[in-house]
Enzyme design. Structure first.
Site, PDB file in Angstrom:
ATOM      1  N   LYS A 368      -3.321  -3.597  -1.632  1.00 22.60           N
ATOM      2  CA  LYS A 368      -3.820  -3.055  -0.440  1.00 22.60           C
ATOM      3  C   LYS A 368      -2.672  -2.608   0.286  1.00 22.60           C
ATOM      4  O   LYS A 368      -3.010  -1.880   1.779  1.00 22.60           O
ATOM      5  CB  LYS A 368      -4.505  -3.987   0.490  1.00 22.60           C
ATOM      6  CG  LYS A 368      -5.978  -4.274  -0.368  1.00 22.60           C
ATOM      7  CD  LYS A 368      -6.658  -5.374   0.377  1.00 22.60           C
ATOM      8  CE  LYS A 368      -7.802  -6.260  -0.515  1.00 22.60           C
ATOM      9  NZ  LYS A 368      -8.345  -7.332  -0.155  1.00 22.60           N
ATOM     10  N   LYS A 411      -9.295   3.759   4.029  1.00 25.86           N
ATOM     11  CA  LYS A 411      -8.291   4.747   3.665  1.00 25.86           C
ATOM     12  C   LYS A 411      -8.623   5.404   2.172  1.00 25.86           C
ATOM     13  O   LYS A 411      -8.022   6.220   2.004  1.00 25.86           O
ATOM     14  CB  LYS A 411      -7.022   3.587   3.331  1.00 25.86           C
ATOM     15  CG  LYS A 411      -6.511   3.058   4.443  1.00 25.86           C
ATOM     16  CD  LYS A 411      -5.230   2.113   4.209  1.00 25.86           C
ATOM     17  CE  LYS A 411      -4.691   1.740   5.661  1.00 25.86           C
ATOM     18  NZ  LYS A 411      -5.858   0.851   6.516  1.00 25.86           N
ATOM     19  N   VAL A 449      -9.151  -5.465   9.509  1.00 28.07           N
ATOM     20  CA  VAL A 449      -9.631  -6.776  10.108  1.00 28.07           C
ATOM     21  C   VAL A 449      -8.653  -7.561  10.776  1.00 28.07           C
ATOM     22  O   VAL A 449      -7.293  -7.474  10.546  1.00 28.07           O
ATOM     23  CB  VAL A 449     -10.069  -7.637   8.928  1.00 28.07           C
ATOM     24  CG1 VAL A 449     -11.566  -6.941   8.272  1.00 28.07           C
ATOM     25  CG2 VAL A 449      -9.035  -7.787   7.884  1.00 28.07           C
ATOM     26  N   SER A 453      -3.710 -10.615   6.069  1.00 27.14           N
ATOM     27  CA  SER A 453      -2.605 -10.565   5.707  1.00 27.14           C
ATOM     28  C   SER A 453      -2.029  -8.996   5.782  1.00 27.14           C
ATOM     29  O   SER A 453      -2.900  -8.167   5.237  1.00 27.14           O
ATOM     30  CB  SER A 453      -2.395 -11.086   4.236  1.00 27.14           C
ATOM     31  OG  SER A 453      -3.296 -10.313   3.294  1.00 27.14           O
ATOM     32  N   THR A 473       4.808   2.556  14.450  1.00 31.15           N
ATOM     33  CA  THR A 473       5.439   4.131  13.832  1.00 31.15           C
ATOM     34  C   THR A 473       5.333   5.337  14.568  1.00 31.15           C
ATOM     35  O   THR A 473       6.183   6.197  14.481  1.00 31.15           O
ATOM     36  CB  THR A 473       4.509   3.861  12.462  1.00 31.15           C
ATOM     37  OG1 THR A 473       3.281   4.138  12.772  1.00 31.15           O
ATOM     38  CG2 THR A 473       4.709   2.998  11.843  1.00 31.15           C
TER      39      THR A 473
END
Length: 629
Positions: A368, A411, A449, A453, A473
């Site tokens: 991911k 995405k 979420v 991680s 970014t």
């Protein structure tokens, strides 16, 4: 019970009740004869007091009066005293009636004695509790930091009650927007007005601390209360989440500092519990990627519905070990089995499914991380996310699994990165495998979420702890967020509702600017953006400014659940799926830039970000990309 009677505190409590019973018997006689007891009745009183007290204390022990702790005396203890004394009074009367003796006890004494005994035993216990909780000292002498509690509902009332025993905190006021509560008192603490009056009340009482105790209120109301307290530069704390309170995992007095998750919090999910019970109860359920953020939370949510067997599958041994340690400590009746396995391993996957025959599979295993998959790992992303999904999905179909639920991502919508494109292909693989009968394939698509991680929040916390700067970014980058439990619950709800082939889109709420999120985290950490700088470092490979939940050519249909909609998207058939698999398997040795170029022909909405790279003959592959488009 023998062991508890030998406890010094229990012996002291029994001694107290012996004295109370004796005194009640004597006072009952004194009241009966206006404090002038005739000599013959005085002799009978002294002759009977011994066996009356023994009978009463024996009843008290049998009724379990000495199991409780005086410091926490409650209405339950008073009820137990009332029943024990009442029973002993009935027993005493029955004994005198059945055993013909020369002793004459006035009937009024038999009525007065239990009333006096209840007053003495109950009063002493509650007086002791009040003394231990400093109620008798008065609020002016009580120690602890003064604090204002925002809210006057059940959670706030429970908090005030718990903090009454605390030496750290002293609740001096309650604020609540419910006008019917204005001026009332809760355990001696007055409701001094609405939450908007926080500035006046905190200034008047010289308070620096605020506890937000509204776990069941709308998240926007909680956010406004937190932001108001922050604007006043007060130290803000909150009580645990309503789910944790209801599950009994924590108590309301376990207050903590407000975190960014509280500002991004969302309303509780309404689940079809009876439907999920039918889907999971006494069934065998498999979760792939069970050691990950979503996979592990799915396991926690699933065991609430008591499956016979929960199969936890993950390629990471350490993640699976951590999950095993957590679930084992919950003392569940569900059989738990753990498999270290790669979802691309067709033989192993088929063997596991054939052996355990799960009825529902939740597929959360995937690569991911967008930048990591974008350069250097393109084939691995396609192989794991597409071939791995097909391997597990086909095995489910071959082994008669009732439902297969794919965890997808926002995405996958108009993807600009390999990870998103690979998840869009995984969606289409599931749709291509869907047939009129057999396994029903359900896809669930959602955004970021909180606390997962790879989430920006743990990264920002680490940067703040080091003194900054926080790196972002782009100043305009925006993302959707939801909590891990909410995402897992809605995945289960979608799995229940799915009939086969649908893409469920979760209600992600309002998008959040990452720059605003970072500023909130800095402020909640007690710093200003002058102290912890925010720096912009440029978009990473494959990263978009805005995430979308629906592609341009898609539209949605409502469902009976307010937080779930069904996306109408381009589908595929089995021949397309087979061709896709052959293409991915034939990519070995192909340059990654070429892979991305060819990927755009499989995912029409994919817009690859191609660097200016040449092939082995010196031809510009990025120029070839322009020609293709």
């Amino acid at each position: 019970m023998k062991k508890s009677i030998t406890n010094p505190r229990t012996l002291l409590a029994i001694f107290h009740d012996v004295i109370a019973a004796a005194c009640a018997w004597i006072v009952a006689y004194l009241l009966r004869f206006n404090f002038s007891i005739p000599a013959d009745f005085s002799a009978e009183m002294l002759a009977t007091i011994g066996w009356v007290v023994v009978l009463q204390v024996a009843v008290f022990i049998s009724f379990g009066l000495y199991r409780g702790v005086w410091r926490f005396a409650s209405v339950t203890d008073l009820k137990r005293i009332f029943l024990a004394v009442g029973f002993s009074a009935v027993l005493l009367t029955a004994f005198l009636f059945m055993v013909k003796t020369n002793v004459v006890i006035p009937r009024s004494v038999l009525v007065l004695d239990p009333l006096l005994l209840i007053l003495a035993m109950g009063g002493s216990r509650f007086t002791y509790r009040a003394w231990k909780e400093h109620v008798l000292y008065g609020t002016t002498l009580k120690q602890g930091e003064p604090v204002i509690v925002l809210g006057a509902g059940e959670a706030a009332i429970a908090l005030v009650k718990d903090l009454a025993r605390s030496t750290q905190w002293r609740v001096v006021a309650l604020l609540d927007d419910d006008v019917s509560m204005a001026g009332r008192e809760v355990f001696g603490v007055k409701v001094k007005g609405s939450i908007q009056q926080l500035e006046d009340v905190s200034t008047h009482l010289s308070v620096k601390y605020v506890i937000v105790a509204m776990p069941s209120a709308h998240h926007q109301i909680r956010r406004e209360a937190i932001e108001l307290a922050n604007e006043l530069e007060l130290e803000v704390m909150t009580v645990p989440a309503i789910d944790d309170l209801m599950s009994g995992k924590v108590s309301v007095s376990q207050i903590r500092k407000v975190d960014v998750e509280d500002l991004l919090g969302r309303d509780a999910v309404k689940l079809d519990s009876s439907g999920l019970q039918m889907l999971i109860d006494h069934q065998t359920v498999l979760v792939s990627g069970a050691g990950g953020s979503i996979g592990s939370e799915l396991c926690r949510q699933i065991v609430k519905y008591r499956p016979d067997t929960l199969m936890c599958l993950d390629i990471s041994e350490f993640s699976l070990y951590q999950l095993e340690q957590e679930l084992t400590g919950m003392n569940l009746e569900t059989k738990l089995v753990y498999f270290t396995c790669d979802v691309k391993n067709k033989v192993r996957i088929n063997h596991i499914l054939a052996q355990y025959q799960p009825s529902v599979v939740f597929h959360a295993a995937a690569y991911k991380h967008v930048p990591m998959m974008e350069n250097g790992n393109v084939w691995e992303a396609l192989s794991n996310n597409v071939i791995g999904t097909h391997t597990l999905a086909q095995a489910c179909k071959s082994n008669g699994v009732s439902k297969f639920v794919l965890i997808s991502t926002d995405k996958a919508v108009n993807p600009t990165n390999v990870m998103g494109a690979s998840k869009r292909l995984a969606e289409m693989v599931c749709q291509g495998l869907q047939s009129d009968n057999g396994t029903r394939f359900v896809i669930v698509r959602f955004g970021n979420v909180l606390g997962s991680s790879g989430s920006v929040i743990p990264k920002f916390r680490e940067q703040i702890a080091k003194g900054g700067p926080i790196t972002i970014t782009h100043p305009e980058i925006t993302r959707y967020f939801m909590s891990i439990p909410e995402a897992a619950q809605l995945v289960m709800q979608a799995g229940l509702m799915g009939k086969g082939g649908e893409i469920f889109v979760l209600d992600m709420g309002e998008p959040v600017k990452i720059a605003d999120l970072a500023a909130d985290m800095v402020r909640l950490s007690g710093f200003s953006t002058d102290e912890i700088k925010i720096e912009y470092v440029g978009l990473r490979p494959g990263e978009k400014l805005y995430e979308e939940l629906l592609a341009d050519d898609e539209h949605t249909m409502p469902t009976p659940h307010e937080k779930l909609r069904i996306a109408q998207a381009r589908t595929a058939d089995i021949s397309w799926v087979n061709s896709l698999l052959l293409w991915i398997e034939g990519l070995h040795g192909t340059h990654e830039t070429q892979m991305k170029l060819e990927l755009s022909s499989w995912v029409e909405e994919y817009s690859p970000q191609i660097l200016n790279v040449t092939d082995g003959h010196g031809q510009s592959l990025s120029q070839q990309h322009i020609t293709l488009h």
